[in-house]
Design an enzyme around this catalytic site. Structure first.
Site, PDB file in Angstrom:
ATOM      1  N   SER A  37      56.686 -82.470  79.140  1.00  0.00           N
ATOM      2  CA  SER A  37      57.519 -81.274  79.066  1.00  0.00           C
ATOM      3  C   SER A  37      56.770 -80.160  78.359  1.00  0.00           C
ATOM      4  CB  SER A  37      58.844 -81.594  78.359  1.00  0.00           C
ATOM      5  OG  SER A  37      59.738 -80.525  78.523  1.00  0.00           O
ATOM      6  N   ASP A  84      48.637 -83.216  73.947  1.00  0.00           N
ATOM      7  CA  ASP A  84      47.810 -82.832  75.090  1.00  0.00           C
ATOM      8  C   ASP A  84      48.599 -81.824  75.916  1.00  0.00           C
ATOM      9  OD1 ASP A  84      46.192 -84.794  74.131  1.00  0.00           O
ATOM     10  OD2 ASP A  84      46.128 -85.985  75.962  1.00  0.00           O
ATOM     11  N   HIS A  97      52.617 -84.909  67.848  1.00  0.00           N
ATOM     12  CA  HIS A  97      52.302 -85.173  66.448  1.00  0.00           C
ATOM     13  C   HIS A  97      52.547 -83.915  65.611  1.00  0.00           C
ATOM     14  CE1 HIS A  97      49.888 -88.940  67.417  1.00  0.00           C
ATOM     15  NE2 HIS A  97      50.063 -88.381  68.610  1.00  0.00           N
TER      16      HIS A  97
END
Length: 362
Positions: free
Chosen positions: A331, A144, A220
Protein backbone atom coordinates in the site's frame (compact mmCIF):
# COMPACT_ATOMS: atom_id res chain seq x y z
CA UNK A 1 -52.24 -34.27 -29.10
CA UNK A 2 -49.21 -36.24 -27.83
CA UNK A 3 -46.87 -33.21 -27.83
CA UNK A 4 -45.40 -32.19 -24.48
CA UNK A 5 -46.13 -28.75 -23.20
CA UNK A 6 -43.08 -26.50 -22.76
CA UNK A 7 -43.38 -24.05 -19.91
CA UNK A 8 -41.24 -20.90 -20.35
CA UNK A 9 -40.44 -17.97 -18.11
CA UNK A 10 -41.17 -14.50 -19.48
CA UNK A 11 -37.97 -13.04 -20.89
CA UNK A 12 -38.29 -9.93 -18.75
CA UNK A 13 -37.94 -12.12 -15.62
CA UNK A 14 -34.92 -13.98 -16.97
CA UNK A 15 -32.98 -10.76 -17.54
CA UNK A 16 -34.22 -8.94 -14.46
CA UNK A 17 -31.24 -7.32 -12.71
CA UNK A 18 -31.03 -6.09 -9.17
CA UNK A 19 -29.55 -2.65 -8.41
CA UNK A 20 -26.66 -4.18 -6.44
CA UNK A 21 -25.64 -6.36 -9.40
CA UNK A 22 -25.76 -3.35 -11.72
CA UNK A 23 -23.53 -1.35 -9.35
CA UNK A 24 -21.00 -4.16 -8.99
CA UNK A 25 -20.86 -4.88 -12.73
CA UNK A 26 -20.68 -1.22 -13.73
CA UNK A 27 -18.23 -0.24 -11.02
CA UNK A 28 -16.04 -3.29 -11.61
CA UNK A 29 -15.98 -2.70 -15.35
CA UNK A 30 -15.07 0.94 -14.87
CA UNK A 31 -12.31 0.01 -12.40
CA UNK A 32 -10.91 -2.37 -15.03
CA UNK A 33 -10.99 0.38 -17.62
CA UNK A 34 -9.10 2.69 -15.23
CA UNK A 35 -6.47 0.00 -14.70
CA UNK A 36 -5.93 -0.16 -18.46
CA UNK A 37 -5.63 3.65 -18.60
CA UNK A 38 -3.10 3.54 -15.73
CA UNK A 39 -1.05 0.99 -17.63
CA UNK A 40 -0.91 3.25 -20.69
CA UNK A 41 0.18 6.20 -18.54
CA UNK A 42 2.97 4.13 -16.97
CA UNK A 43 4.25 3.22 -20.42
CA UNK A 44 4.29 6.90 -21.44
CA UNK A 45 6.20 7.81 -18.26
CA UNK A 46 8.81 5.13 -18.94
CA UNK A 47 9.40 6.72 -22.35
CA UNK A 48 9.86 10.13 -20.70
CA UNK A 49 6.60 11.62 -22.00
CA UNK A 50 5.10 14.16 -19.57
CA UNK A 51 1.53 13.16 -18.73
CA UNK A 52 -0.93 16.02 -18.02
CA UNK A 53 -2.97 15.84 -14.79
CA UNK A 54 -6.58 14.82 -15.39
CA UNK A 55 -8.66 14.59 -12.22
CA UNK A 56 -11.71 12.38 -11.81
CA UNK A 57 -15.11 14.05 -11.61
CA UNK A 58 -17.40 13.56 -8.61
CA UNK A 59 -19.52 10.97 -10.41
CA UNK A 60 -16.44 8.98 -11.40
CA UNK A 61 -15.24 8.89 -7.79
CA UNK A 62 -18.74 7.92 -6.62
CA UNK A 63 -18.90 5.14 -9.21
CA UNK A 64 -15.51 3.80 -8.15
CA UNK A 65 -16.51 3.91 -4.48
CA UNK A 66 -19.68 1.93 -5.30
CA UNK A 67 -17.51 -1.14 -5.90
CA UNK A 68 -17.62 -3.19 -2.63
CA UNK A 69 -13.83 -3.11 -2.18
CA UNK A 70 -14.06 -3.55 1.61
CA UNK A 71 -16.09 -6.75 1.24
CA UNK A 72 -13.86 -8.01 -1.57
CA UNK A 73 -10.74 -7.25 0.50
CA UNK A 74 -12.12 -9.21 3.47
CA UNK A 75 -12.87 -12.13 1.13
CA UNK A 76 -9.37 -11.88 -0.34
CA UNK A 77 -7.91 -11.87 3.17
CA UNK A 78 -9.74 -15.07 4.08
CA UNK A 79 -8.68 -16.69 0.82
CA UNK A 80 -5.05 -15.80 1.54
CA UNK A 81 -5.24 -17.65 4.86
CA UNK A 82 -6.34 -20.94 3.29
CA UNK A 83 -3.54 -23.48 3.65
CA UNK A 84 -2.25 -24.65 0.28
CA UNK A 85 -1.30 -28.29 -0.37
CA UNK A 86 2.48 -28.73 -0.33
CA UNK A 87 2.57 -29.70 -4.01
CA UNK A 88 0.70 -26.52 -5.02
CA UNK A 89 2.79 -23.99 -3.08
CA UNK A 90 5.77 -23.74 -5.40
CA UNK A 91 3.79 -23.19 -8.64
CA UNK A 92 1.48 -20.59 -7.00
CA UNK A 93 4.28 -18.63 -5.35
CA UNK A 94 6.51 -18.92 -8.42
CA UNK A 95 3.78 -17.34 -10.53
CA UNK A 96 3.50 -14.46 -8.05
CA UNK A 97 7.31 -14.05 -7.97
CA UNK A 98 7.45 -13.91 -11.77
CA UNK A 99 4.49 -11.51 -12.04
CA UNK A 100 5.70 -8.94 -9.50
CA UNK A 101 9.47 -9.42 -9.62
CA UNK A 102 9.97 -10.65 -6.04
CA UNK A 103 13.60 -11.21 -4.98
CA UNK A 104 13.45 -14.36 -2.87
CA UNK A 105 17.22 -14.36 -2.30
CA UNK A 106 16.59 -11.65 0.31
CA UNK A 107 13.97 -13.70 2.18
CA UNK A 108 14.90 -15.22 5.53
CA UNK A 109 13.39 -18.49 4.27
CA UNK A 110 13.89 -19.07 0.53
CA UNK A 111 12.16 -22.45 0.43
CA UNK A 112 8.68 -21.81 -1.03
CA UNK A 113 7.26 -24.95 0.59
CA UNK A 114 7.78 -23.31 3.99
CA UNK A 115 4.93 -20.80 3.47
CA UNK A 116 1.61 -22.46 4.28
CA UNK A 117 -0.58 -19.82 2.62
CA UNK A 118 -0.39 -16.63 0.57
CA UNK A 119 -0.69 -14.47 3.67
CA UNK A 120 2.50 -15.95 5.15
CA UNK A 121 4.27 -15.49 1.83
CA UNK A 122 3.20 -11.82 1.60
CA UNK A 123 4.48 -11.17 5.13
CA UNK A 124 7.79 -12.99 4.66
CA UNK A 125 10.72 -11.70 6.70
CA UNK A 126 14.08 -10.67 5.25
CA UNK A 127 17.58 -11.80 6.10
CA UNK A 128 19.09 -9.48 8.76
CA UNK A 129 21.82 -8.23 6.41
CA UNK A 130 19.44 -7.61 3.49
CA UNK A 131 18.45 -4.10 4.69
CA UNK A 132 21.26 -2.30 6.55
CA UNK A 133 19.95 0.74 8.42
CA UNK A 134 21.69 4.02 7.56
CA UNK A 135 23.18 5.52 10.73
CA UNK A 136 24.43 8.78 9.17
CA UNK A 137 21.02 10.33 8.39
CA UNK A 138 18.26 11.30 10.80
CA UNK A 139 15.31 9.90 8.77
CA UNK A 140 15.37 6.62 6.85
CA UNK A 141 12.83 4.94 4.60
CA UNK A 142 10.39 2.91 6.74
CA UNK A 143 9.73 0.45 3.90
CA UNK A 144 10.58 -0.68 0.40
CA UNK A 145 8.70 1.18 -2.31
CA UNK A 146 8.59 4.02 -4.80
CA UNK A 147 8.83 7.71 -3.89
CA UNK A 148 5.65 9.40 -5.14
CA UNK A 149 6.32 12.84 -3.65
CA UNK A 150 8.19 14.73 -0.95
CA UNK A 151 8.92 18.26 0.22
CA UNK A 152 7.53 21.02 2.41
CA UNK A 153 3.86 21.19 3.34
CA UNK A 154 2.41 24.47 2.08
CA UNK A 155 -0.96 26.12 2.77
CA UNK A 156 -2.25 23.03 4.66
CA UNK A 157 -2.13 21.05 1.39
CA UNK A 158 0.00 17.95 0.76
CA UNK A 159 0.86 16.54 -2.67
CA UNK A 160 0.06 12.83 -3.07
CA UNK A 161 1.67 13.01 -6.54
CA UNK A 162 2.88 16.03 -8.50
CA UNK A 163 0.01 18.43 -9.09
CA UNK A 164 -2.60 16.46 -7.08
CA UNK A 165 -3.12 17.45 -3.45
CA UNK A 166 -5.14 16.61 -0.36
CA UNK A 167 -6.04 18.51 2.80
CA UNK A 168 -3.64 18.03 5.71
CA UNK A 169 -6.47 18.39 8.25
CA UNK A 170 -8.75 15.94 6.43
CA UNK A 171 -5.91 13.43 6.27
CA UNK A 172 -4.78 13.60 9.92
CA UNK A 173 -8.15 14.49 11.41
CA UNK A 174 -8.96 17.13 14.05
CA UNK A 175 -6.17 18.55 16.16
CA UNK A 176 -5.26 16.40 19.16
CA UNK A 177 -5.03 18.01 22.61
CA UNK A 178 -1.74 19.63 23.53
CA UNK A 179 -1.67 17.71 26.82
CA UNK A 180 -1.36 14.41 24.96
CA UNK A 181 1.16 15.31 22.27
CA UNK A 182 3.03 18.18 23.95
CA UNK A 183 2.17 20.50 21.05
CA UNK A 184 2.71 24.21 21.49
CA UNK A 185 -0.26 26.25 22.70
CA UNK A 186 -1.14 27.72 19.32
CA UNK A 187 -4.05 30.17 19.18
CA UNK A 188 -7.23 28.58 17.84
CA UNK A 189 -7.29 31.01 14.94
CA UNK A 190 -4.02 29.67 13.56
CA UNK A 191 -4.04 27.30 10.61
CA UNK A 192 -3.99 23.57 11.24
CA UNK A 193 -0.47 23.41 9.83
CA UNK A 194 0.85 26.02 12.27
CA UNK A 195 -0.73 24.20 15.20
CA UNK A 196 1.39 21.14 14.42
CA UNK A 197 4.69 23.06 14.41
CA UNK A 198 6.00 23.18 17.98
CA UNK A 199 9.24 25.14 17.56
CA UNK A 200 9.79 28.56 16.05
CA UNK A 201 11.69 28.47 12.77
CA UNK A 202 10.69 24.89 11.94
CA UNK A 203 8.78 23.74 8.87
CA UNK A 204 6.45 20.82 8.15
CA UNK A 205 7.67 18.20 5.66
CA UNK A 206 6.09 15.18 4.00
CA UNK A 207 7.11 12.07 2.07
CA UNK A 208 4.87 9.53 0.27
CA UNK A 209 6.11 5.96 -0.38
CA UNK A 210 4.09 3.51 -2.50
CA UNK A 211 4.54 -0.21 -1.81
CA UNK A 212 3.95 -2.40 -4.86
CA UNK A 213 2.64 -5.99 -4.49
CA UNK A 214 6.14 -7.39 -5.01
CA UNK A 215 7.77 -5.27 -2.30
CA UNK A 216 8.67 -6.27 1.24
CA UNK A 217 5.40 -5.66 3.13
CA UNK A 218 6.63 -4.85 6.65
CA UNK A 219 7.37 -1.28 7.71
CA UNK A 220 9.71 0.04 10.36
CA UNK A 221 10.36 3.11 12.45
CA UNK A 222 11.88 5.85 10.22
CA UNK A 223 13.65 7.59 13.13
CA UNK A 224 13.98 7.68 16.93
CA UNK A 225 10.63 8.96 18.20
CA UNK A 226 7.80 8.43 20.69
CA UNK A 227 4.34 7.35 19.53
CA UNK A 228 1.68 9.04 21.67
CA UNK A 229 -1.54 8.52 19.78
CA UNK A 230 -3.25 6.33 17.19
CA UNK A 231 -6.18 7.42 15.04
CA UNK A 232 -7.93 4.86 12.82
CA UNK A 233 -10.05 6.03 9.88
CA UNK A 234 -12.33 3.33 8.42
CA UNK A 235 -12.91 4.16 4.77
CA UNK A 236 -12.85 2.97 1.19
CA UNK A 237 -10.18 0.64 -0.12
CA UNK A 238 -9.51 2.07 -3.56
CA UNK A 239 -6.28 1.32 -5.38
CA UNK A 240 -3.40 3.65 -4.45
CA UNK A 241 -1.09 2.91 -7.36
CA UNK A 242 0.49 6.03 -8.90
CA UNK A 243 -2.01 6.14 -11.78
CA UNK A 244 -5.02 6.29 -9.45
CA UNK A 245 -3.24 8.71 -7.09
CA UNK A 246 -2.79 11.01 -10.10
CA UNK A 247 -6.48 10.65 -11.02
CA UNK A 248 -8.40 10.99 -7.71
CA UNK A 249 -7.87 14.12 -5.63
CA UNK A 250 -7.65 13.42 -1.89
CA UNK A 251 -7.43 9.68 -2.56
CA UNK A 252 -5.61 9.09 0.73
CA UNK A 253 -8.38 10.90 2.62
CA UNK A 254 -11.01 8.55 1.13
CA UNK A 255 -9.15 5.36 2.02
CA UNK A 256 -8.89 3.50 5.31
CA UNK A 257 -5.76 4.50 7.20
CA UNK A 258 -3.99 4.34 10.56
CA UNK A 259 -2.33 7.56 11.73
CA UNK A 260 0.40 7.28 14.37
CA UNK A 261 1.40 10.63 15.87
CA UNK A 262 4.01 11.62 18.41
CA UNK A 263 7.23 13.57 18.61
CA UNK A 264 10.93 13.32 17.86
CA UNK A 265 13.86 15.54 18.79
CA UNK A 266 12.70 18.29 16.40
CA UNK A 267 8.99 18.27 17.33
CA UNK A 268 5.90 16.74 15.71
CA UNK A 269 6.25 13.43 13.85
CA UNK A 270 3.64 11.17 12.25
CA UNK A 271 3.54 7.98 10.19
CA UNK A 272 0.36 6.97 8.37
CA UNK A 273 -0.29 3.53 6.88
CA UNK A 274 -2.87 3.87 4.08
CA UNK A 275 -4.94 0.84 3.09
CA UNK A 276 -5.86 -0.10 -0.48
CA UNK A 277 -7.76 -2.70 -2.50
CA UNK A 278 -7.01 -6.16 -1.07
CA UNK A 279 -5.03 -4.47 1.73
CA UNK A 280 -7.75 -4.23 4.34
CA UNK A 281 -5.40 -5.55 7.00
CA UNK A 282 -3.01 -3.04 8.58
CA UNK A 283 -1.22 -4.34 11.65
CA UNK A 284 0.70 -2.30 14.24
CA UNK A 285 2.77 -4.66 16.39
CA UNK A 286 2.39 -2.82 19.70
CA UNK A 287 -1.33 -2.05 19.21
CA UNK A 288 -3.38 -5.17 19.89
CA UNK A 289 -6.66 -3.22 19.97
CA UNK A 290 -6.42 -2.13 16.33
CA UNK A 291 -8.73 -3.98 13.90
CA UNK A 292 -8.86 -2.63 10.34
CA UNK A 293 -11.43 -3.28 7.60
CA UNK A 294 -13.93 -4.42 10.20
CA UNK A 295 -17.68 -4.30 9.41
CA UNK A 296 -18.33 -2.88 12.89
CA UNK A 297 -16.81 0.45 11.84
CA UNK A 298 -18.64 2.78 9.46
CA UNK A 299 -17.04 4.99 6.83
CA UNK A 300 -16.63 8.66 7.65
CA UNK A 301 -15.89 8.07 11.33
CA UNK A 302 -12.64 7.63 13.20
CA UNK A 303 -11.58 6.19 16.53
CA UNK A 304 -8.76 7.37 18.76
CA UNK A 305 -6.45 5.58 21.17
CA UNK A 306 -3.84 7.19 23.42
CA UNK A 307 -0.65 5.38 24.39
CA UNK A 308 -0.09 7.85 27.23
CA UNK A 309 -1.50 6.75 30.58
CA UNK A 310 -0.87 7.20 34.29
CA UNK A 311 1.58 4.31 34.16
CA UNK A 312 3.17 5.35 30.87
CA UNK A 313 3.84 9.06 30.50
CA UNK A 314 6.22 8.68 27.56
CA UNK A 315 4.08 6.74 25.10
CA UNK A 316 5.71 4.05 22.93
CA UNK A 317 9.43 4.69 22.29
CA UNK A 318 10.59 3.56 18.84
CA UNK A 319 14.17 3.22 17.68
CA UNK A 320 15.21 3.90 14.09
CA UNK A 321 14.78 0.71 12.05
CA UNK A 322 12.71 -1.10 14.68
CA UNK A 323 9.81 -3.26 13.43
CA UNK A 324 6.60 -1.21 13.53
CA UNK A 325 3.91 -2.98 11.49
CA UNK A 326 2.89 -4.71 8.28
CA UNK A 327 0.43 -4.69 5.39
CA UNK A 328 -1.18 -7.84 4.07
CA UNK A 329 -0.20 -7.04 0.48
CA UNK A 330 1.17 -3.57 -0.28
CA UNK A 331 0.00 0.00 0.00
CA UNK A 332 1.31 3.44 0.97
CA UNK A 333 3.23 5.04 3.83
CA UNK A 334 2.94 8.81 4.39
CA UNK A 335 5.37 10.63 6.70
CA UNK A 336 4.48 14.13 7.94
CA UNK A 337 6.93 15.67 10.38
CA UNK A 338 8.40 18.87 11.73
CA UNK A 339 12.06 19.75 11.18
CA UNK A 340 14.35 22.81 11.00
CA UNK A 341 14.47 24.78 7.75
CA UNK A 342 17.82 23.28 6.78
CA UNK A 343 16.40 19.74 6.57
CA UNK A 344 17.21 18.25 3.16
CA UNK A 345 15.72 15.25 1.36
CA UNK A 346 18.10 12.95 -0.52
CA UNK A 347 15.48 11.74 -2.98
CA UNK A 348 14.12 11.98 -6.51
CA UNK A 349 10.45 11.65 -7.38
CA UNK A 350 9.73 8.23 -8.86
CA UNK A 351 12.88 6.55 -7.55
CA UNK A 352 12.82 3.10 -5.99
CA UNK A 353 13.89 2.97 -2.37
CA UNK A 354 14.45 0.23 0.17
CA UNK A 355 13.89 0.09 3.89
CA UNK A 356 16.90 1.47 5.76
CA UNK A 357 18.08 3.87 3.03
CA UNK A 358 18.31 7.59 3.78
CA UNK A 359 15.32 9.87 3.20
CA UNK A 360 16.87 13.06 4.50
CA UNK A 361 18.94 14.75 7.17
CA UNK A 362 20.01 18.09 8.64
Amino acid sequence: TDRKKLHTTPIRQVFRLRPFHVLVATGGGYAGYRKYEDYKLEQLEKRGVEVPVKLASEWEVALYKSVPTRLLSRAWGRLNQVELPTWLRKPVYSLYIWTFGVNMKEAAVEDLHHYRNLSEFFRRKLKPQARPVCCLHSVISPSDGKILNFGQVKNCEVEQVKGVTYSLESFLGPHISTEELHFSQAPSGNSFQKQLVTKEGNELYHCVIYLAPGDYHCFHSPTDWRVSHRRHFPGSLMSVNPGVARWIKELFCHNERVVLTGDWKHGFFSLTAVGATNVGSIRIYFDQDLHTNSPCYSKGSYNDFSFISNNNKEGIPMRKGEHLGEFNLGSTIVLIFEAPKDFKFHLKTGQKIRFGEALGSL
